[in-house]
Motif scaffolding. Structure first.
Motif, short mmCIF file in Angstrom:
data_model
loop_
_atom_site.label_atom_id
_atom_site.label_comp_id
_atom_site.label_asym_id
_atom_site.label_seq_id
_atom_site.Cartn_x
_atom_site.Cartn_y
_atom_site.Cartn_z
N ARG A 67 -32.62 26.70 6.81
CA ARG A 67 -33.83 26.44 6.01
C ARG A 67 -34.87 25.67 6.82
O ARG A 67 -36.06 25.95 6.72
CB ARG A 67 -33.46 25.69 4.73
N SER A 69 -35.36 25.78 10.10
CA SER A 69 -35.99 26.66 11.08
C SER A 69 -36.83 27.74 10.42
O SER A 69 -37.71 28.32 11.05
CB SER A 69 -34.94 27.30 11.99
N SER A 70 -36.59 28.00 9.14
CA SER A 70 -37.30 29.06 8.43
C SER A 70 -38.48 28.56 7.59
O SER A 70 -39.22 29.38 7.05
CB SER A 70 -36.34 29.81 7.52
N TRP A 74 -41.47 30.58 5.41
CA TRP A 74 -40.75 30.53 4.13
C TRP A 74 -41.03 31.74 3.24
O TRP A 74 -40.15 32.19 2.53
CB TRP A 74 -41.07 29.23 3.39
N THR A 77 -38.58 34.67 3.70
CA THR A 77 -37.15 34.41 3.67
C THR A 77 -36.65 34.28 2.23
O THR A 77 -37.44 33.97 1.33
CB THR A 77 -36.80 33.11 4.41
N TYR A 79 -34.39 31.96 1.41
CA TYR A 79 -33.64 30.71 1.44
C TYR A 79 -34.18 29.61 0.54
O TYR A 79 -33.58 28.54 0.45
CB TYR A 79 -33.58 30.15 2.86
#
Length: 150
Positions: A67, A69-70, A74, A77, A79
């Motif tokens: 999360r 790194s993403s 966002w 993704t 996540y």
């Protein structure tokens, strides 16, 4: 090397800003959500010092590497929860203002998950993070040295 050091900062300036931080931390918002807002705002503003700080704070709170790194991507993704996504849309809109009101679609999505009081705290968190980002971009504090409380 910092342009402006702690010794150069007017007496009381950081203390008053920290009073607002304490007010936010004492709110009903989850600390992890507060830190996600702070990290996302810092990413949007390109504030290396604050990105380092809030990344470390989130790791300390148990946030996953995936999360973390993403967060910069966002929207692409799966996540983040719908509640977090509503806050992230709002964070992005309020951080990069375009001279227009925040769209009703973004605000109404927040209302699906948060009370008006919580939206006030979310707004203050975003605004305060933007303030810190602008100070650090001016002062040029060196990133990398921040340590999250053990």
């Amino acid at each position: 090397m910092a342009r402006i050091t702690y010794q150069d900062i007017p007496n009381g300036m950081f203390e008053h800003l920290r009073t607002i931080e304490d007010f936010i931390t004492g709110s009903s918002l989850n600390q992890q959500l507060i830190e996600i807002i702070r990290l996302r705002t810092s990413q949007k503003n390109g504030c290396a010092y604050c990105v380092d700080m809030h990344h470390k704070e989130l790791k300390h709170l148990g946030e996953t590497d995936l999360r973390l790194s993403s967060l910069c991507v966002w929207e692409d993704t799966p996540y983040f929860t719908e509640e977090e996504r509503a806050v992230l849309y709002f964070t992005d809109a309020l951080t990069k203002l375009n001279r227009k009101p925040i769209p009703d679609t973004i605000y109404n999505e927040l209302l699906s998950f948060y009370t008006k009081e919580e939206i006030c705290y979310i707004t203050l968190t975003i605004s305060q993070s933007n303030t810190w980002n602008r100070l650090m971009k001016t002062f040029e504090f060196t990133p990398g040295n921040y340590k999250a409380d053990e």
